[in-house]
Design a protein around this motif. Sequence first.
Motif, short mmCIF file in Angstrom:
data_model
loop_
_atom_site.label_atom_id
_atom_site.label_comp_id
_atom_site.label_asym_id
_atom_site.label_seq_id
_atom_site.Cartn_x
_atom_site.Cartn_y
_atom_site.Cartn_z
N UNK A 17 0.87 -1.17 0.00
CA UNK A 17 0.00 0.00 0.00
C UNK A 17 0.91 1.22 0.00
N UNK A 18 0.59 2.22 -0.80
CA UNK A 18 1.45 3.40 -0.94
C UNK A 18 1.63 4.16 0.39
N UNK A 19 0.59 4.26 1.18
CA UNK A 19 0.67 4.97 2.46
C UNK A 19 1.50 4.13 3.43
N UNK A 20 2.64 4.67 3.93
CA UNK A 20 3.54 3.86 4.77
C UNK A 20 2.90 3.38 6.08
N UNK A 21 2.04 4.17 6.68
CA UNK A 21 1.40 3.74 7.93
C UNK A 21 0.46 2.56 7.66
N UNK A 22 -0.35 2.68 6.61
CA UNK A 22 -1.28 1.60 6.27
C UNK A 22 -0.52 0.34 5.83
N UNK A 23 0.60 0.54 5.15
CA UNK A 23 1.41 -0.60 4.73
C UNK A 23 2.00 -1.32 5.94
N UNK A 24 2.39 -0.56 6.95
CA UNK A 24 2.92 -1.19 8.18
C UNK A 24 1.84 -2.05 8.83
N UNK A 25 0.60 -1.58 8.81
CA UNK A 25 -0.51 -2.36 9.37
C UNK A 25 -0.75 -3.62 8.55
N UNK A 26 -0.71 -3.49 7.24
CA UNK A 26 -0.91 -4.66 6.36
C UNK A 26 0.17 -5.71 6.62
N UNK A 27 1.41 -5.27 6.70
CA UNK A 27 2.51 -6.20 6.94
C UNK A 27 2.39 -6.87 8.31
N UNK A 28 1.96 -6.09 9.31
CA UNK A 28 1.81 -6.66 10.64
C UNK A 28 0.69 -7.70 10.66
N UNK A 29 -0.45 -7.38 10.03
CA UNK A 29 -1.56 -8.34 9.96
C UNK A 29 -1.13 -9.61 9.23
N UNK A 30 -0.32 -9.44 8.21
CA UNK A 30 0.20 -10.58 7.47
C UNK A 30 1.09 -11.45 8.37
N UNK A 31 1.95 -10.82 9.14
CA UNK A 31 2.84 -11.57 10.04
C UNK A 31 2.04 -12.31 11.12
N UNK A 32 1.02 -11.66 11.67
CA UNK A 32 0.19 -12.31 12.69
C UNK A 32 -0.43 -13.58 12.11
N UNK A 33 -0.94 -13.50 10.89
CA UNK A 33 -1.56 -14.65 10.25
C UNK A 33 -0.53 -15.73 9.93
N UNK A 34 0.51 -15.36 9.21
CA UNK A 34 1.48 -16.35 8.73
C UNK A 34 2.29 -16.98 9.85
N UNK A 35 2.57 -16.20 10.89
CA UNK A 35 3.39 -16.69 11.99
C UNK A 35 2.55 -17.19 13.16
N UNK A 36 1.22 -17.21 12.95
CA UNK A 36 0.27 -17.71 13.95
C UNK A 36 0.47 -17.04 15.31
N UNK A 37 0.81 -15.74 15.28
CA UNK A 37 0.98 -14.98 16.51
C UNK A 37 2.37 -15.05 17.12
N UNK A 38 3.24 -15.87 16.57
CA UNK A 38 4.60 -15.98 17.09
C UNK A 38 5.46 -14.87 16.51
N UNK A 39 5.27 -13.66 17.05
CA UNK A 39 5.96 -12.49 16.54
C UNK A 39 7.26 -12.24 17.28
N UNK A 40 8.13 -11.52 16.64
CA UNK A 40 9.37 -11.07 17.26
C UNK A 40 9.19 -9.63 17.70
N UNK A 41 9.98 -9.19 18.67
CA UNK A 41 9.87 -7.81 19.15
C UNK A 41 9.98 -6.81 18.00
N UNK A 42 10.84 -7.10 17.03
CA UNK A 42 11.00 -6.19 15.89
C UNK A 42 9.72 -6.00 15.10
#
Length: 185
Positions: free
Chosen positions: A108-133
């Motif tokens: 997504x062109x908007x960097x804030x919205x893109x950060x949310x998209x990437x985070x939602x993707x990580x939550x799904x793909x990593x099944x909640x096993x996120x890293x602090x970063x």
Amino acid sequence: MTNFSVHTIETASDDSQPLLEASKQAYGFVPNLHAVMAESPALLEAYKTVADIFDNKTNLSTTEQQIIAMTNNRLNGCTYCMAAHTSIMQAGKVPEDVITSLRDGTAIADPKLEALRLFAEKVNLQRGWLEDGDIEELLAAGYTKQTVFDVIVGTAYKVLSNYTNHIASTPLDRGFAKNEWTPEA
């Protein structure tokens, strides 16, 4: 293959009938997703309750909510929900470039919205096993710790609908057909 009913208000159980009536009042029709979920009053009530909480009790804008929903829909390959939420976004005046990015799984062109998209993707793909970063990147984009957990609410909401649609092969409503979507091979 097991066939699941697409209930009407009349064919649904006594416990599901008022829930379908409420859907008809809210949307002007009973979406096929709700009609299929009516097989289990518990599922239909859980879905409607979590959807209401996600829509009305998070601190997310409509666009942000749809970013979370559509990211899960795409990753889970839910053709019904991709079409339905595209229609919802169009009605909610979500920018077309955001809709296209979500349907295609591109930035997504908007960097804030893109950060949310990437985070939602990580939550799904990593099944909640996120890293602090992962969390720090979301916070650095301007979101809060509450947002971290609101993404989980949105993910749970989509698990209910995406998995139901996979199991029941929910037929697409006519009103969503113009936004039909097919996952990449």
